[in-house]
Write an enzyme that holds these catalytic residues in place. Structure first.
Site, PDB file in Angstrom:
ATOM      1  N   LYS A 185       0.868  -1.185   0.000  1.00  0.00           N
ATOM      2  CA  LYS A 185       0.000   0.000   0.000  1.00  0.00           C
ATOM      3  C   LYS A 185       0.904   1.234   0.000  1.00  0.00           C
ATOM      4  O   LYS A 185       1.482   1.604   1.012  1.00  0.00           O
ATOM      5  CB  LYS A 185      -0.901   0.001   1.246  1.00  0.00           C
ATOM      6  CG  LYS A 185      -1.550   1.344   1.606  1.00  0.00           C
ATOM      7  CD  LYS A 185      -2.424   1.934   0.513  1.00  0.00           C
ATOM      8  CE  LYS A 185      -3.156   3.189   0.997  1.00  0.00           C
ATOM      9  NZ  LYS A 185      -2.277   4.408   1.019  1.00  0.00           N
ATOM     10  N   GLU A 260       9.195   2.441  11.155  1.00  0.00           N
ATOM     11  CA  GLU A 260      10.135   3.559  11.075  1.00  0.00           C
ATOM     12  C   GLU A 260       9.307   4.829  11.171  1.00  0.00           C
ATOM     13  O   GLU A 260       8.539   5.148  10.260  1.00  0.00           O
ATOM     14  CB  GLU A 260      10.928   3.532   9.767  1.00  0.00           C
ATOM     15  CG  GLU A 260      11.989   4.620   9.718  1.00  0.00           C
ATOM     16  CD  GLU A 260      12.422   4.982   8.315  1.00  0.00           C
ATOM     17  OE1 GLU A 260      12.602   6.188   8.064  1.00  0.00           O
ATOM     18  OE2 GLU A 260      12.550   4.072   7.481  1.00  0.00           O
ATOM     19  N   CYS A 294      13.531  11.151   6.332  1.00  0.00           N
ATOM     20  CA  CYS A 294      13.320  10.638   7.690  1.00  0.00           C
ATOM     21  C   CYS A 294      14.559  10.786   8.551  1.00  0.00           C
ATOM     22  O   CYS A 294      14.467  11.137   9.730  1.00  0.00           O
ATOM     23  CB  CYS A 294      12.899   9.169   7.642  1.00  0.00           C
ATOM     24  SG  CYS A 294      11.357   8.885   6.760  1.00  0.00           S
ATOM     25  N   GLU A 395       9.759  17.890  14.090  1.00  0.00           N
ATOM     26  CA  GLU A 395      10.392  17.528  12.824  1.00  0.00           C
ATOM     27  C   GLU A 395       9.965  18.515  11.737  1.00  0.00           C
ATOM     28  O   GLU A 395       8.786  18.640  11.422  1.00  0.00           O
ATOM     29  CB  GLU A 395       9.986  16.106  12.434  1.00  0.00           C
ATOM     30  CG  GLU A 395      10.799  15.526  11.314  1.00  0.00           C
ATOM     31  CD  GLU A 395      10.514  14.047  11.097  1.00  0.00           C
ATOM     32  OE1 GLU A 395      11.346  13.379  10.466  1.00  0.00           O
ATOM     33  OE2 GLU A 395       9.449  13.558  11.546  1.00  0.00           O
TER      34      GLU A 395
END
Length: 491
Positions: A185, A260, A294, A395
């Protein structure tokens, strides 16, 4: 199985508006999702807006194919995987154009991503042959103790929009090498790259049901992944908030997870560092993929003795970055993924400025020609940043480099570790003692020393604390998709 002798017309393969289930492209009747080019707001493709029904069919197909795929030898599975990697290389240019059109990054970065996907698949094709078991000495002469690694089973892969090519390979390759069948997906913002990669896997001759693809409603598809008992493992890359929801929903079936999640990566420059190398690495990492990485740098911590010189050099480099559509020649910085992301980046920048940070360059959205139709943010350097500002705590995921100064090793370690996240950290120093002591004290799953590049097939990529669980890469990544079976044999 023959390797293709010429590139495929991937544009035709991508323009299907269909799921890939049990070896066939299945036309959707559930409506379509538009895929938008963030550089100009134009529709570049459509994919099915599927849900639980389509996900359930894909899971059934993967379940039917699982036994035979697992029964193959690793060498037999490797043949298919090498053929897949070869087709990715054959079609790298067109694959890169598809990736850039839906994600925005410069074409040069998309070409690197295509090559990275091929490398991951090739590496795991071979690593699967090294999934060794054990023979353990028994306590009796007529006993034998065997330990066998076996595939987990049907695996669901949920991939992010920031690296829509590499992440399919980084998750899919170890799963397939371990003997698992998969249901993929991709993120709704960037599904076309996944469609292209699956089309290339089909051309490579994978048996029906081994690789399946569904697109559409994330909540519905995700719920089917988590509640369907035939899915034995889920691998997800995305936000910590969604990761926590998956952990909660996995409890009912004790479903295996690899996660993650979010990061808050510090980049620490000590006064003895090679300053030019540190500057080059900081700009290269921070502005790669428009800051949407990331393991990308979130905050740059620079010792007060070299902070002014470092900031000046970084600003000079950033000033030379060419911003524009990733399909344009020599562009180094593309758009942010969408307008909502632009607004969030600007919110963090304005919060910092209001609290005393200084804008050395950039500091706002780009709305003039030729940027007016896209979601562009000016490459930005902020000095005078403090740890109380939101930009040092959240972030950023955008082209903004906040610089914080420090006075001592103890101070910067305390600042860097004062986060619930722990994915990646970077340290620049020539002091061998400091290399080891700081690396060991940083509460992060990965530490780059005198380098800001971490993702390679042979090393374990992943975080600690609220940055996730499990690893991708290395033999550790293969083990994430395997169960250990102990056999006690009496002769």
């Amino acid at each position: 199985m023959q390797r293709s002798t010429s590139p495929l017309n991937l544009s035709n393969l991508v323009d299907r508006n269909a799921h890939f289930i049990d070896g066939e492209w299945v036309t959707s009747t559930s409506g379509a999702l538009d895929v938008i080019n963030p550089a100009n707001g134009e529709i570049v493709g459509r994919v099915p807006n599927g849900g639980a029904v389509q996900a359930g069919k894909a899971i059934e197909a993967a379940y039917r194919a699982q036994r035979e795929w697992a029964a193959m030898t690793p060498a037999e599975r490797a043949v298919y995987m090498h053929a897949w990697a070869a087709r990715i290389r054959d079609n790298a240019v067109e694959l890169a154009r598809i990736l850039t059109s839906e994600q925005g990054k410069p074409l040069s970065e998309s070409l690197e991503e295509a090559e990275g996907a091929a490398l991951f698949i090739e590496w795991y094709a071979e690593e699967g042959k090294r999934a060794y078991g054990e023979t353990i000495p028994a306590l009796a002469r007529n006993k034998r103790i065997l330990v066998l690694p076996q595939p987990v089973g049907v695996t669901a892969l949920i991939t992010p929009w920031n690296y829509p090519g590499t992440m399919v390979a980084r998750k899919g390759a170890p799963a397939l090498a371990a003997g698992c069948t998969v249901v993929l997906k991709p993120a709704s913002q960037t599904p076309l790259t996944a469609v292209a990669l699956v089309a290339l896997a089909q051309e490579a001759g994978f048996p029906a049901g081994v690789i399946n693809l569904v697109t559409g409603k994330s909540s519905e598809i995700g719920e089917e992944f988590m509640t369907n008992a035939k899915v034995r493992k889920v691998s997800f890359t995305g936000s910590t908030e969604i990761g926590k929801l998956l952990i909660r929903s996995s409890a009912e079936q004790v479903k295996r997870l690899s996660l993650e999640l979010g990061g808050n990566a510090p980049f620490i420059v000590f006064p003895d560092a090679d300053l030019d190398a540190a500057v080059a690495a900081a700009v290269g990492n921070k502005f790669e993929n428009c800051g949407q990485m990331c393991n990308g740098i979130n905050v740059i911590y620079v010792h007060k003795d070299v902070a002014q010189k470092f900031s000046r050099k970084v600003t000079q480099r950033v000033a030379n970055l060419k911003v524009g559509s990733g399909l344009e020649e020599d562009v180094q910085l593309g758009p942010v993924i969408d307008h909502r992301a632009v607004a969030f980046v600007d919110e963090l920048v304005q919060d910092a400025v209001q609290k005393g940070a200084k804008v050395e360059i950039g500091g706002g959205c780009l709305t003039e020609t030729p940027y007016q139709k896209g979601s562009f943010y000016a490459p930005t350097v902020l000095t005078g940043v403090t740890t109380e500002m939101r930009i040092a705590q959240e972030e950023v995921f955008g082209p903004v480099a906040p610089i914080v100064t420090f006075s001592s090793e103890e101070e910067v370690l305390a600042m860097a570790n004062a986060t619930p996240f722990g994915l990646a950290a970077y340290v620049f120093t020539k002091d061998v003692r400091r290399v080891f002591e700081v690396s060991e004290q940083l509460e992060f799953g990965m530490v780059g020393v005198n380098s800001a590049s971490l993702s390679v097939p042979q090393a374990p990529f992943g975080g600690i604390k609220q940055s996730g669980q499990g690893r991708e890469g290395g033999h550790h990544g293969l083990e994430e998709f395997m169960e250990i079976k102990y056999i006690s044999l009496t002769l």
